[in-house]
Write a protein that holds these residues in place. Structure first.
Motif, PDB file in Angstrom:
ATOM      1  N   THR A 104       0.931   0.729 -10.747  1.00 21.08           N
ATOM      2  CA  THR A 104      -0.367   0.300 -10.220  1.00 21.08           C
ATOM      3  C   THR A 104      -0.873   1.219  -9.107  1.00 21.08           C
ATOM      4  OG1 THR A 104       0.764  -1.201  -8.680  1.00 21.08           O
ATOM      5  CG2 THR A 104       0.023  -2.118 -10.781  1.00 21.08           C
ATOM      6  N   GLN A 105       0.030   1.991  -8.481  1.00 21.48           N
ATOM      7  CA  GLN A 105      -0.369   2.894  -7.399  1.00 21.48           C
ATOM      8  C   GLN A 105       0.418   4.207  -7.487  1.00 21.48           C
ATOM      9  OE1 GLN A 105      -0.705   1.219  -3.346  1.00 21.48           O
ATOM     10  NE2 GLN A 105      -0.321  -0.799  -4.247  1.00 21.48           N
ATOM     11  N   THR A 106      -0.247   5.287  -7.135  1.00 16.16           N
ATOM     12  CA  THR A 106       0.376   6.610  -7.049  1.00 16.16           C
ATOM     13  C   THR A 106       0.086   7.193  -5.675  1.00 16.16           C
ATOM     14  OG1 THR A 106       0.190   7.021  -9.429  1.00 16.16           O
ATOM     15  CG2 THR A 106       0.439   8.952  -8.013  1.00 16.16           C
ATOM     16  N   GLN A 156       0.505   4.217   0.414  1.00 23.85           N
ATOM     17  CA  GLN A 156       0.271   5.224   1.447  1.00 23.85           C
ATOM     18  C   GLN A 156       1.000   4.883   2.749  1.00 23.85           C
ATOM     19  OE1 GLN A 156      -1.331   7.431  -1.180  1.00 23.85           O
ATOM     20  NE2 GLN A 156      -1.465   8.217   0.895  1.00 23.85           N
ATOM     21  N   ASN A 163       0.875  -1.168   0.000  1.00 24.01           N
ATOM     22  CA  ASN A 163       0.000   0.000   0.000  1.00 24.01           C
ATOM     23  C   ASN A 163       0.911   1.215   0.000  1.00 24.01           C
ATOM     24  OD1 ASN A 163      -1.719   2.128   0.446  1.00 24.01           O
ATOM     25  ND2 ASN A 163      -2.600   1.334   2.340  1.00 24.01           N
ATOM     26  N   LYS A 221       5.476   6.478  -6.800  1.00 20.44           N
ATOM     27  CA  LYS A 221       4.701   5.521  -7.577  1.00 20.44           C
ATOM     28  C   LYS A 221       5.293   4.132  -7.380  1.00 20.44           C
ATOM     29  CE  LYS A 221       3.564   8.881 -11.216  1.00 20.44           C
ATOM     30  NZ  LYS A 221       2.106   8.988 -10.949  1.00 20.44           N
ATOM     31  N   ASP A 244      -1.038   9.476  -2.852  1.00 17.70           N
ATOM     32  CA  ASP A 244      -2.069  10.516  -2.791  1.00 17.70           C
ATOM     33  C   ASP A 244      -1.628  11.585  -1.797  1.00 17.70           C
ATOM     34  OD1 ASP A 244      -4.282  12.109  -2.647  1.00 17.70           O
ATOM     35  OD2 ASP A 244      -5.718  10.458  -2.447  1.00 17.70           O
TER      36      ASP A 244
END
Length: 373
Positions: A166-168, A66, A64, A73, A170
């Motif tokens: 797949t994730q950035t 976050q 995750n 990323k 936030d």
């Protein structure tokens, strides 16, 4: 910190994950490895250069973004090999499962082959070039374009790596939380990003009890609670403890957190013996300076800090578990740095992570990150 080279027995059950690191890649690299080590995760470092880290992990590994403070990323590597093998991969596989999209690339390769690939598939693909840039500590800048798809396209030695983000991270979510808490001390508080890094460097895990002996208004405690870590905050400033109480009450209510917190108005040299599993703290970096200090002033600030922090660390060593890590910041003024080796010798603590500088051009006093045990 040395990377953990623990490859899986069956390579067919592993995959490669890439991380695009933030403005201090060395610090972000240390954070990720500490996070994985604390959780006994199996991984092998494939490459680390500039702001790119590639790890081989178990196929069922989940991240995750976050959870991290220094990752912009992350994604999965879908191909690795030479250029001929890449052309074969392109012939057999669709890189982007869409007919109309925008894309951006990260890495050191020219995206010309990707352009040709999408053109041959008659895709309406627009290559985005970022307007926003992040400036790294070494002065280099990285474009941060906004696109439908972000592609890793990088060559290391004789191998080309192709991957899809797949994730950035936030940042707006974090900023909103930080700006809306009841009490802020902008000039004294550590940022949520750096707080996350400290917590991960301390190797704190969910349900552990972590100590911040200089908690201020609770910035580090706040990020730890969000990670499901129980926290114990100490500060000799009575008003800071009161303000931290307001912030943590607000946070636990807003996010329905179950982790526990305790706050005490205490001198850190009198911290209770609770055998803490981790310590993460932003130490007092010195008074707020309105002008550039002279060499003599800088030297004096550093010397005073060393004399101040040593008895506190001696106390912390007694009240933590023997395997607990102390992740902390130390003041730095130009070339004047706290002598971590001296602190190690005086306190009997071992240095696990040599000091990593975190600085900005608009600050007279910077900080280094260090981990003791």
């Amino acid at each position: 910190m040395k990377s953990q080279d623990t490859t899986t027995e069956n390579r067919n059950e592993s995959e490669k994950v890439f991380f695009i690191l933030g403005r201090n890649p060395q610090l972000s690299h240390a954070e990720i490895l500490a996070y994985l080590k604390a959780r006994n995760r199996t991984f092998r470092e494939v490459l680390f250069e500039e702001n790119l880290l590639v790890l081989e992990t178990n196929k069922d590994e989940r991240f995750n973004i976050q959870e991290f403070g220094g990752v912009m990323k992350l994604g999965k590597v879908v191909f690795e090999g030479n250029e001929d093998e890449l052309m074969t991969y392109f012939h057999k596989n669709e890189v982007i499962p869409s007919d109309k999209f925008s894309y951006a690339t990260f890495g050191n390769l020219d995206p010309e082959l990707l352009k040709e690939k999408f053109k041959s598939e008659k895709k309406k693909a627009i290559l985005k070039h970022g307007r926003k840039r992040i400036k790294f500590q070494d002065g280099n800048k990285q474009e941060l374009p906004t696109a439908d798809f972000n592609i890793l396209y990088h060559q290391h030695r004789d191998k080309i790596y192709l991957g899809i983000t797949t994730q950035t991270f936030d940042s707006h979510l974090v900023k909103e939380r930080d700006m809306n808490k009841p009490v802020r001390r902008e000039y004294l508080a550590i940022s949520p990003r750096l707080s996350k890094i400290l917590i991960n460097l301390s190797e704190a895990k969910p349900h552990d009890l972590i100590l911040d002996p200089f908690c201020g208004v609770g910035g580090i405690l706040q990020e730890a609670l969000l990670k499901n870590v129980n926290v114990y905050g100490i500060d000799k400033d009575k008003q800071a403890i009161k303000d931290a109480g307001e912030n943590l009450k607000w946070l636990t209510g807003k996010y329905n957190l179950k982790s526990k917190y305790t706050l005490e108005n205490l001198d850190s040299r009198k911290a209770p013996d609770l055998q803490f599993k981790a310590i993460a703290t932003e130490t007092p970096l010195g008074k707020i300076l309105t002008k550039k200090p002279s060499d003599n002033e800088a030297k004096k600030i550093i010397q005073n800090f060393e004399a101040y922090i040593i008895p506190i660390l001696i106390r912390i060593k007694k009240i933590k578990r023997s395997d607990a890590k102390i992740a902390m910041t130390l003041p730095a003024i130009r070339t004047y740095r706290v002598d971590a080796q001296k602190i190690s010798k005086k306190t009997g603590l071992k240095i696990l992570l040599d000091p990593i500088l975190e600085s900005r051009s608009d600050q007279f006093i910077s900080r280094t990150f260090v981990v003791f045990q």
